[in-house]
Design an enzyme around this catalytic site. Structure first.
Site, PDB file in Angstrom:
ATOM      1  N   GLU A 163       6.665   0.925 -12.648  1.00 53.98           N
ATOM      2  CA  GLU A 163       7.950   1.081 -11.969  1.00 53.98           C
ATOM      3  C   GLU A 163       8.932  -0.009 -12.416  1.00 53.98           C
ATOM      4  OE1 GLU A 163       9.516   1.153  -7.276  1.00 53.98           O
ATOM      5  OE2 GLU A 163       7.443   0.643  -7.777  1.00 53.98           O
ATOM      6  N   LYS A 201      13.057   8.053  -6.989  1.00 52.93           N
ATOM      7  CA  LYS A 201      12.166   7.682  -5.889  1.00 52.93           C
ATOM      8  C   LYS A 201      12.753   8.137  -4.555  1.00 52.93           C
ATOM      9  CE  LYS A 201       9.656   3.510  -4.304  1.00 52.93           C
ATOM     10  NZ  LYS A 201       9.482   2.057  -4.594  1.00 52.93           N
ATOM     11  N   CYS A 225       5.530   4.918  -6.829  1.00 54.22           N
ATOM     12  CA  CYS A 225       4.945   3.978  -5.859  1.00 54.22           C
ATOM     13  C   CYS A 225       4.912   4.505  -4.419  1.00 54.22           C
ATOM     14  CB  CYS A 225       5.662   2.637  -5.931  1.00 54.22           C
ATOM     15  SG  CYS A 225       4.618   1.234  -5.415  1.00 54.22           S
TER      16      CYS A 225
END
Length: 565
Positions: free
Chosen positions: A42, A115, A152
């Site tokens: 990330e 995200k 994540c």
């Protein structure tokens, strides 16, 4: 068969040239290994976490320039898809940036995912800078495999415990066969097992395989352990990359199974859970190495009191940087025991660390005389105790400034919690190695280092002596504090609470409830809680500490200073 390269990198925040070189080198290595896909952590382009640098126009322009360079490099790597983490500008409403994943092939972006779940708890602050991505799945077919993407936090909500959105479920609904999650997941004790448990359950629940690619390295207070892994419903944990080190590995994926790069079956993995002291050792060593390297320090200096905290700090620093890059200074006062100097000499001799002697008795006496002349009152009691610590802190900062060495502070979490430390004295420094270890854990780690070395790196006399600041005659820590075996349990209960592993949380809670069952015990718990609250101002002004537990002081525990509570 889909061939996958895992690039577990150690990027540096703001080192765009260095990060781009790492990424391009890994892409070329993946292409040489005939990989179809190479995955990076990330925000690998800029490093995690850049914080308010994301608000600086020049920083954003540098991200875009580095990304253009990386994308251009893929033109020379036909057939390879690179999955890269980087901030992307948001041209619509909301925050100006997305935390993005880009799938790049032959000079073009073939998929882009933003995200969706932006954590703003603990040490995380994604919601401060990023806009949440649209609640849609991003799936890219590659070599007959439908690869779905997550970043994540997106993978941590399959039980819908923390957010109303479940990106994992959306990938299942979209027919993804393999989930690729890119991560910058910081490490703490128990975190690796937590990841495995959570994603094993998600893979079984959704009947999907998962490849989890994590960052490695220390960044300020946080340490990222790497430990990237592959998980499938049939195999369970099929692969794990190195812990606490960069790694590059090739895998294959076919018929819902992970294979070796040559198509053979992967060997059965043996769980290599580290003992807690060994975990602490590796985490702290990596944290110090990267902190010193990123901040431009080759050497460190530590005040050596002859006690356990400074001894452990010196031993860890010697292992991390080499004993030739560690300097210790012993600074005896008129209250110092003979053993404080002798034990420092024994320690440094065993470690190969240079030890300097700089007595402070005359300096302290001059301050006493000056105080008496200026204020017509003697300097005694707590002010005199604190003066000695501040003189020592000044000497150490002189050495740091004079020789360019990073000063390491030596306070442990027990002392920092209750303010058993002196501002501008023993709190001086640029980094604390053991500030997230309770005192009982300091002893356990010291004994572990001795056992691992099969010799006394830390002298037995240091381990056996009663803890003392040696700032007054016959002083002992227990003059002001309960035994550390009691204090530490109260601190864990109050500071970490239900963030502790379930079994430890139950044990700590039972211990404290038993204490509170007596009038004396209840008063002790109340006193410790008051000490924690009233010393927030000291912690706010203290150096960062390397985080090893679930809740460290610093960004992970944000408490007002001026508060009546």
């Amino acid at each position: 068969m889909l061939r996958i390269a895992i690039a577990q990198l150690n990027p540096t925040v703001g080192d765009f040239d260095g990060n781009a070189v790492q990424i391009i080198d890994a892409m070329q290595r993946a292409a040489a290994g005939r990989a179809d896909l190479v995955a990076f952590p990330e925000l690998a382009v800029c490093g995690y976490y850049p914080g308010d640098l994301l608000e600086e126009p020049r920083f954003l322009r540098n991200i875009e320039a580095a990304l253009e360079r990386i994308i251009a490099a893929t033109r020379a790597l036909p057939g390879l898809t690179a999955v890269i983490g980087a901030p992307r500008r948001n041209t619509g409403p909301g925050k100006p940036l997305f935390n993005a994943l880009l799938a790049v092939r032959e000079g073009a972006i073939v998929a882009e995912y933003h995200k969706q779940l932006l954590p703003v708890y603990g040490v995380f602050d994604d919601g401060r800078h990023f806009e949440a991505g649209p609640e849609v799945a991003c799936v890219l077919p590659l070599k007959g495999v439908r690869v779905g993407f997550l970043i994540c936090e997106d993978g941590w909500n399959d039980d819908l415990r923390s957010y109303r959105v479940n990106p994992f479920q959306k990938l299942a609904d979209a027919g993804a066969q393999l989930v690729l999650s890119i991560n910058a997941s910081p490490s703490d004790v128990g975190k690796r097992a937590q990841r495995h448990t959570l994603f094993r359950a998600a893979c079984l629940r959704r009947d999907m395989a998962l490849l989890y690619v994590n960052q490695v390295g220390g960044q300020d207070q946080l340490v990222y352990d790497g430990a990237s892994f592959a998980m499938s419903p049939q195999q369970g944990l099929a692969f794990e990359a190195a812990r606490f080190a960069p790694d590059f590995q090739l895998l294959a994926f076919e018929d819902s199974h992970f294979l070796r790069a040559d198509g053979a079956g992967v060997p059965q993995l043996v769980d290599e859970t580290l003992a807690t002291p060994e975990f602490y050792r590796r985490q702290i060593i990596l944290g110090l190495r990267d902190y010193a390297r990123r901040c431009g320090f080759e050497r460190v200096v530590v005040g050596s009191s002859g006690g356990i905290d400074s001894a452990l700090t010196i031993a860890l620093a010697a292992e991390a940087l080499g004993p030739q890059n560690v300097v210790a200074v012993t600074m005896p006062s008129r209250f110092s025991s003979t053993g404080s100097v002798d034990d420092s000499e024994t320690l440094c001799r065993a470690l190969g660390v240079q030890l300097f002697r700089h007595p402070i008795a005359d300096l302290v006496r001059e301050f006493e005389d000056g105080f008496a002349k200026a204020f017509s009152a003697p300097l005694r009691g707590l002010p005199l105790e604190n003066l000695q610590a501040r003189v020592r802190g000044a000497v150490l900062m002189e050495y740091s400034n004079g020789f360019g060495a990073l000063l390491l502070t030596t306070g442990n979490k027990s002392e920092i919690s209750v303010g058993y430390c002196t501002l501008y004295g023993d709190t001086n420094g640029g980094l604390g190695l053991i500030g997230d270890l309770y005192k009982t854990e300091v002893y356990a780690l010291a004994r572990h280092l001795n056992a691992a070395a099969s010799r006394e790196l830390i002298p037995g006399a240091v381990l056996d002596k009663p803890p003392s600041a040696e700032l007054a005659p016959d002083q002992r820590d227990t003059d002001s504090l309960p035994p550390y075996e009691v204090l530490d349990e109260i601190l864990k209960w109050h500071i970490e609470g239900d963030r502790l592993p379930a079994a430890e949380a139950r044990a700590v809670s039972a211990f404290v409830e038993n204490l509170r069952g007596t009038e004396e015990g209840a008063a002790l718990v109340e006193r410790i809680c008051r000490l924690i609250a009233r010393n927030e101002y000291k912690r706010r002004q203290s150096p960062p500490v390397i985080r090893v537990r679930t809740r460290a002081f610093g960004s992970g525990r944000q408490i007002p200073i001026a508060v009546k509570y």
